[in-house]
Scaffold this motif. Structure first.
Motif, PDB file in Angstrom:
ATOM      1  N   LYS A  25      48.539  17.773-112.916  1.00  0.00           N
ATOM      2  CA  LYS A  25      48.571  18.400-111.605  1.00  0.00           C
ATOM      3  C   LYS A  25      47.436  18.751-110.841  1.00  0.00           C
ATOM      4  CE  LYS A  25      49.691  23.139-113.313  1.00  0.00           C
ATOM      5  NZ  LYS A  25      50.645  24.039-113.501  1.00  0.00           N
ATOM      6  N   LEU A  26      47.430  18.901-109.492  1.00  0.00           N
ATOM      7  CA  LEU A  26      46.386  19.340-108.782  1.00  0.00           C
ATOM      8  C   LEU A  26      46.407  20.719-108.388  1.00  0.00           C
ATOM      9  CD1 LEU A  26      46.114  16.412-106.048  1.00  0.00           C
ATOM     10  CD2 LEU A  26      44.483  16.873-107.509  1.00  0.00           C
ATOM     11  N   LEU A  27      45.275  21.467-108.646  1.00  0.00           N
ATOM     12  CA  LEU A  27      45.125  22.962-108.373  1.00  0.00           C
ATOM     13  C   LEU A  27      43.948  23.239-107.373  1.00  0.00           C
ATOM     14  CD1 LEU A  27      45.921  24.459-111.998  1.00  0.00           C
ATOM     15  CD2 LEU A  27      47.601  24.503-109.929  1.00  0.00           C
ATOM     16  N   PRO A  28      43.956  24.104-106.794  1.00  0.00           N
ATOM     17  CA  PRO A  28      42.766  24.374-105.676  1.00  0.00           C
ATOM     18  C   PRO A  28      41.703  24.795-106.666  1.00  0.00           C
ATOM     19  CG  PRO A  28      44.618  25.352-104.896  1.00  0.00           C
ATOM     20  CD  PRO A  28      44.945  24.911-106.232  1.00  0.00           C
ATOM     21  N   TYR A  29      40.412  24.072-106.419  1.00  0.00           N
ATOM     22  CA  TYR A  29      39.302  24.688-107.094  1.00  0.00           C
ATOM     23  C   TYR A  29      38.862  26.275-107.196  1.00  0.00           C
ATOM     24  CZ  TYR A  29      34.368  25.329-107.746  1.00  0.00           C
ATOM     25  OH  TYR A  29      33.001  25.494-108.274  1.00  0.00           O
ATOM     26  N   SER A  30      38.571  26.586-108.403  1.00  0.00           N
ATOM     27  CA  SER A  30      38.663  27.999-108.357  1.00  0.00           C
ATOM     28  C   SER A  30      37.311  28.514-109.139  1.00  0.00           C
ATOM     29  CB  SER A  30      39.896  28.542-109.197  1.00  0.00           C
ATOM     30  OG  SER A  30      40.001  27.909-110.582  1.00  0.00           O
ATOM     31  N   GLY A  31      36.165  27.837-109.161  1.00  0.00           N
ATOM     32  CA  GLY A  31      34.968  28.385-109.255  1.00  0.00           C
ATOM     33  C   GLY A  31      34.263  27.167-110.526  1.00  0.00           C
ATOM     34  N   MET A  32      32.890  27.555-110.499  1.00  0.00           N
ATOM     35  CA  MET A  32      31.953  26.717-111.252  1.00  0.00           C
ATOM     36  C   MET A  32      32.301  26.639-112.999  1.00  0.00           C
ATOM     37  SD  MET A  32      28.322  26.210-109.558  1.00  0.00           S
ATOM     38  CE  MET A  32      27.762  27.925-109.798  1.00  0.00           C
ATOM     39  N   THR A  33      32.736  27.662-113.278  1.00  0.00           N
ATOM     40  CA  THR A  33      33.074  27.629-114.542  1.00  0.00           C
ATOM     41  C   THR A  33      33.999  26.275-115.237  1.00  0.00           C
ATOM     42  OG1 THR A  33      34.980  29.057-114.715  1.00  0.00           O
ATOM     43  CG2 THR A  33      33.006  30.189-115.212  1.00  0.00           C
ATOM     44  N   HIS A  34      34.614  25.681-114.092  1.00  0.00           N
ATOM     45  CA  HIS A  34      35.359  24.599-114.590  1.00  0.00           C
ATOM     46  C   HIS A  34      34.618  23.199-114.185  1.00  0.00           C
ATOM     47  CE1 HIS A  34      39.253  26.797-114.474  1.00  0.00           C
ATOM     48  NE2 HIS A  34      38.805  27.517-113.375  1.00  0.00           N
TER      49      HIS A  34
END
Length: 397
Positions: A175-184
């Motif tokens: 699934k698609l989730l909003p981008y939530s930070g550079m740790t990803h």
């Protein structure tokens, strides 16, 4: 001298020398107490820190400096004070078996900073910080260092990955989730930027760029796009674009909870001891299972001086790089699975103190690998370790 009635005179003989006086002190009235060994500031610091270590060992977490429990709050404040001093950290590093002195990385982006505001310090009930009505100003991501897209080399290796990811999105397994930070932003991650899917194929070596204020570190990525192009933009640049342009990350729908914790990357490592102590060398399948946010090589460089590593050199036999994973929870799970075969051995450190290493287990390396796979899949709850058979077996069998 007076005479008692019906008796002769009572003779009292007084000692005639110091030695005689001491010899006659049968009750020890003249004994002097031995002077206690002087406790140095270093000794007090180490004892204070070992109390924090024991709390972590007993409770599986670090003490909190904000709890209402007075004893725990005292230990938490003590740890905060130690972490505020580089000198204290350096002096105690050899005693730090749980990584309590590892400094956490700062937030990678404004989103991370706001997301970590657990006590709502940045709350804006008045709406003063609401800029939704202001005109949107798009950043122009262009400079002399901007990485231009070029034709992707060996794209045929990556094309099936994009096709598979589209199938997973259609079937609902991803699934698609909003981008939530550079740790990803890690190798193997998929994102969607301006409607185009991209894959993080590689993360390059860390580069350091000095400014007049500080030394910044940055890393080049190899980003492969589904349209057959690639780019070598910096990690920070991709993070900015994903934030500004409403980017998305693609994640698996059925990922176990342990993999969804937004945690700084680290390493689960497995070590073998190279000790020449016959008591240790005779133990087959003796392994240390530990966790470090720093590189494993740096963590073990002083192994011969630390009872944590059995006061001997060690060999790294396996490392598991963890991304967006609460690696300390994974470590604790492994310790619980193999608790029955934990090494029961008391070591003496360089200062003559007894120390019981807690992360060494007598278990075959292949079983450790299997346990990690079962934890990641979520199936570990159905298994226990059979020490006699030296394998993981389903519960109730």
């Amino acid at each position: 001298m007076s005479e008692s009635e019906g008796t002769g005179p009572v003779e009292v003989v007084f000692p005639t020398s110091i030695d005689a006086i001491l010899d006659s002190d049968i009750d020890g009235l003249l004994d002097t107490k031995e002077k206690a060994a002087k406790v140095t500031a270093s000794d007090r610091l180490e004892r204070a820190f070992l109390e924090v270590v024991e709390f972590r060992r007993a409770h599986g977490r670090v003490p909190s400096s904000t709890t209402l429990e007075i004893a725990e709050r005292k230990l938490g404040a003590r740890l905060d004070g130690i972490l505020a001093s580089d000198d204290k950290i350096a002096a105690l590093m050899e005693l730090d078996e749980f990584g309590l002195l590892d400094k956490p990385e700062g937030p990678a982006s404004i989103d991370d900073l706001l997301g970590s505001d657990d006590i709502d310090l940045l709350g804006d009930e008045s709406g003063l910080l609401d800029v939704s009505d202001l005109p949107v100003r798009r950043q122009v991501h262009d400079s002399g260092e901007v990485a231009r897209r070029t034709k992707a080399q060996d794209f045929e290796q990556y094309e099936p990955l994009f096709k598979q990811k589209h199938v997973e999105l259609q079937e609902g397994t991803s699934k698609l989730l909003p981008y939530s930070g550079m740790t990803h932003i890690v190798p193997g991650a998929f994102f969607v930027l301006n409607g185009v899917m991209l894959f993080i194929a590689e993360v390059g070596e860390t580069e350091y760029k000095k400014t007049t204020v500080r030394e910044n570190k940055r890393e080049r990525l190899r980003c492969v796009f589904e349209n057959g192009t690639e780019s070598s933009m910096y990690r920070q640049s991709l993070g900015i674009r994903l934030s500004d342009e409403d980017g998305h990350i693609i994640v698996q729908t059925d990922v176990p909870e342990i993999l969804t914790d937004d945690e700084v990357s680290g390493y689960i490592y497995v070590l073998e001891s190279l000790s020449d102590d016959p008591q240790i060398a005779a133990l087959k399948d003796l392994h240390k299972i530990g966790f470090s946010r720093d590189s494993v090589e740096r963590r073990i460089k002083n192994a011969v001086k630390s009872p944590t590593y059995l006061m001997a050199p060690v060999e790294v036999v396996a490392t598991y790089r963890t991304y967006n994973l609460k690696a300390s929870a994974l470590e604790n799970l492994l310790h619980r699975v193999f608790a029955e075969v934990r090494l029961d051995l008391t070591q003496v450190d360089r200062k003559g103190r007894n120390y019981d290493p807690s992360e060494w287990f007598i278990v075959p390396r292949g079983v450790i690998d299997q346990a990690i796979d079962l934890i990641i899949s979520g199936d570990i709850v159905r298994y226990v370790y059979d020490s006699k058979a030296q394998r993981l077996v389903e519960r109730g069998r």
